[in-house]
Design a protein around this motif. Structure first.
Motif, PDB file in Angstrom:
ATOM      1  N   ARG A  92       0.845  -1.210   0.000  1.00 34.01           N
ATOM      2  CA  ARG A  92       0.000   0.000   0.000  1.00 34.01           C
ATOM      3  C   ARG A  92       0.869   1.245   0.000  1.00 34.01           C
ATOM      4  O   ARG A  92       0.654   2.170  -0.783  1.00 34.01           O
ATOM      5  N   TYR A 104      -2.468  -3.547  -8.712  1.00 32.49           N
ATOM      6  CA  TYR A 104      -3.579  -4.479  -8.504  1.00 32.49           C
ATOM      7  C   TYR A 104      -3.019  -5.812  -8.021  1.00 32.49           C
ATOM      8  O   TYR A 104      -1.861  -6.136  -8.265  1.00 32.49           O
ATOM      9  N   ARG A 113      -7.819  -6.693  -8.249  1.00 32.10           N
ATOM     10  CA  ARG A 113      -8.376  -5.646  -7.377  1.00 32.10           C
ATOM     11  C   ARG A 113      -7.271  -4.671  -7.024  1.00 32.10           C
ATOM     12  O   ARG A 113      -6.138  -5.076  -6.774  1.00 32.10           O
ATOM     13  N   GLU A 114      -7.625  -3.390  -6.978  1.00 28.48           N
ATOM     14  CA  GLU A 114      -6.603  -2.395  -6.642  1.00 28.48           C
ATOM     15  C   GLU A 114      -6.129  -2.626  -5.210  1.00 28.48           C
ATOM     16  O   GLU A 114      -6.945  -2.900  -4.307  1.00 28.48           O
ATOM     17  N   HIS A 116      -5.106  -0.726  -2.883  1.00 24.15           N
ATOM     18  CA  HIS A 116      -5.597   0.137  -1.790  1.00 24.15           C
ATOM     19  C   HIS A 116      -7.009  -0.244  -1.327  1.00 24.15           C
ATOM     20  O   HIS A 116      -7.467   0.209  -0.289  1.00 24.15           O
ATOM     21  N   THR A 117      -7.721  -1.086  -2.118  1.00 26.90           N
ATOM     22  CA  THR A 117      -9.074  -1.485  -1.708  1.00 26.90           C
ATOM     23  C   THR A 117      -9.074  -2.771  -0.868  1.00 26.90           C
ATOM     24  O   THR A 117     -10.115  -3.187  -0.372  1.00 26.90           O
ATOM     25  N   GLU A 119      -8.710  -5.380   2.137  1.00 25.49           N
ATOM     26  CA  GLU A 119      -8.772  -5.350   3.599  1.00 25.49           C
ATOM     27  C   GLU A 119      -7.758  -6.287   4.204  1.00 25.49           C
ATOM     28  O   GLU A 119      -7.256  -6.088   5.303  1.00 25.49           O
TER      29      GLU A 119
END
Lengths: 361, 91
Positions: A92, A104, A113-114, A116-117, A119
């Motif tokens: 990140r 990604y 998925r990026e 920064h998204t 969890e």
């Protein structure tokens, strides 16, 4: 579609190598042997923070010199070998330091998925890249990809590539790679030395040593394919010393053969034992395939097998009972692409997602 | 100056404890202090004549002697494939 000012790169971060696939008009591939670097730097250094991230920075900076904007698909299995590092935080922070590069990771849904998204850090995302490729080529069967330190098994049933969490892959199969894995664990009940089955030393001997003994030209090619140039005579000598240590054969001692009253040929004994170990290794791979087939209940009559990675010929040998159902990925894709299949999968999935996004818009 | 131009490879990393890492082949070189300083200055884009002057002034060593040492170091970098050196043929 991505514009000509946008580049797409797939990066597979392994514990031994970082493999890069640039999706341009003519595909470019690069392999960086980071494991060799780590073994030579001080013990206290973090493989991810101190070696891999600086390398990623070099790769991204070079891409940004070629393109206005870069999309970077990352997959990795490094957390399996080094579980304690905070990968999500590192990546990140790394991603946030770039304005013109987007990062990604390939999710288990097979959609990038990026970073920064996210969890939580997805475990063994490199398998997702292979699953993505496997569904392109197989309806029922298995894609098996051998890297230098590990082998990844991707069963496919009715067009669905089954995630690792849902099937069992044995340690012996999974951690058997084409070069670096120690052979101690794959020999089970020992190996014949001087006509007797004997246990091995747990401290020496890798698959690379075995291959250098029984098939040096293939071993040297494998090492060179991974940007690890070696001087052949030195490498063969070092391999033989390692194998002698593995087998408990001392250079300065003679071993009497009671059968004919002379002495054993130590070099011949090392060679015979090497064939035995290699045979066990092939069987461990075959057994792992059978285990997964049985567990997932894939129709063995309908099944096809795709083998890839630097261990492609080794895998083909291990599956010889399946005859012409086994195909080399290097015959379907370019040879280099077959070796860096995880990073190719990361790049390809990203290219397709970005294409779909534009069409949606 | 015997050296016209020096270009370092793209995939090198210099660590704080004076190791030079070649990511392309996995080699790691331990540098002495002078070697480390030369690489840092090259990385920062300094001209060779300024590098020699800077080291000469810092260690109070004649320019000719520094140049000799730096040239030997660059030959080694060239042999190892770490840098491309364009030599001045007229000197």
């Amino acid at each position: 579609m991505s514009t000509s000012e946008e580049g797409i790169v797939g990066i597979d971060i392994g514990s031994a190598h970082v493999k890069v696939c640039h999706l341009t008009e003519r595909m470019e591939t690069e392999i960086f042997p980071v494991g060799m670097v780590a073994s030579k730097l001080s013990e206290g250094c973090s493989r991810m923070r101190d070696i891999i991230l600086p390398l990623l920075r070099k790769i991204i900076e070079r891409e940004l010199n070629r393109w206005e904007r870069v999309h970077v698909g990352i997959v990795t299995s490094i957390e399996a070998a080094y579980p304690r590092e905070p990968y999500l935080r590192y990546l990140r922070e790394f991603a946030e330091s770039y304005f013109d590069a987007k990062f990604y990771i390939l999710h288990e849904t097979l959609r990038p998925r990026e970073i920064h998204t996210l969890e939580k850090w997805p475990f063994m995302s490199s398998i997702n890249a292979l699953r993505y490729i496997a569904t392109r080529f197989l309806t029922d069967g298995m894609l098996i990809h051998m890297n230098s330190s590990s082998t990844l098994f991707v069963p496919v049933k009715e067009g669905f590539a089954i995630p690792l969490e849902l099937h069992y892959s044995s340690g012996v199969g999974m951690w058997g790679g084409a070069l670096h894995r120690h052979v101690f664990n794959i020999t089970g009940g020992g190996v014949y030395i001087f006509g007797r089955k004997t246990y091995l030393s747990p401290t020496a001997g890798s698959i690379a040593d075995i291959l250098l003994e029984i098939d040096p030209s293939r071993a040297l090619m494998l090492l060179q394919n991974h940007n690890m140039p070696v001087k052949s005579e030195e490498a063969k000598k070092r391999a033989r010393n390692n194998l002698a240590q593995l087998l408990g054969i001392f250079e300065n001692r003679e071993y009497r053969n009671l059968l004919h009253g002379g002495f054993f040929d130590k070099r011949n004994q090392i060679k015979i034992a090497s064939y035995h170990i290699y045979g066990n290794f092939l069987y461990a791979l075959f057994e792992n395939v059978v285990k997964i087939f049985s567990e997932v209940d894939i129709d063995v009559e309908k099944a096809h097998f795709l083998v890839s990675g630097i261990g492609e010929p080794i895998l083909e040998e291990s599956l010889h009972l399946f005859g012409d159902k086994v195909e080399r990925m290097s015959q379907k894709l370019s040879g280099e692409c077959s070796i860096i299949l995880e990073s190719y999968g990361a790049a390809l999935s990203l290219q397709e997602m970005l294409g779909v996004k534009d069409e949606d818009a | 100056m015997r050296v016209k131009k020096v270009k370092l490879g793209e995939y090198f990393m210099l660590t704080e404890d004076r190791y030079l890492v070649d990511f392309t082949c996995g080699e790691v070189y331990e540098l002495n202090l002078l070697g480390y300083e030369v690489i840092v200055m090259l990385r920062d884009g300094m001209e060779m004549k300024d590098i020699v002057k800077s080291i000469s002034a810092k260690y109070s060593v004649p320019v000719e002697r520094v140049e000799e040492d730096v040239v030997n170091f660059l030959k080694m970098l060239e042999e190892e494939g770490i840098a491309e050196v364009v030599w001045n043929e007229h000197q």
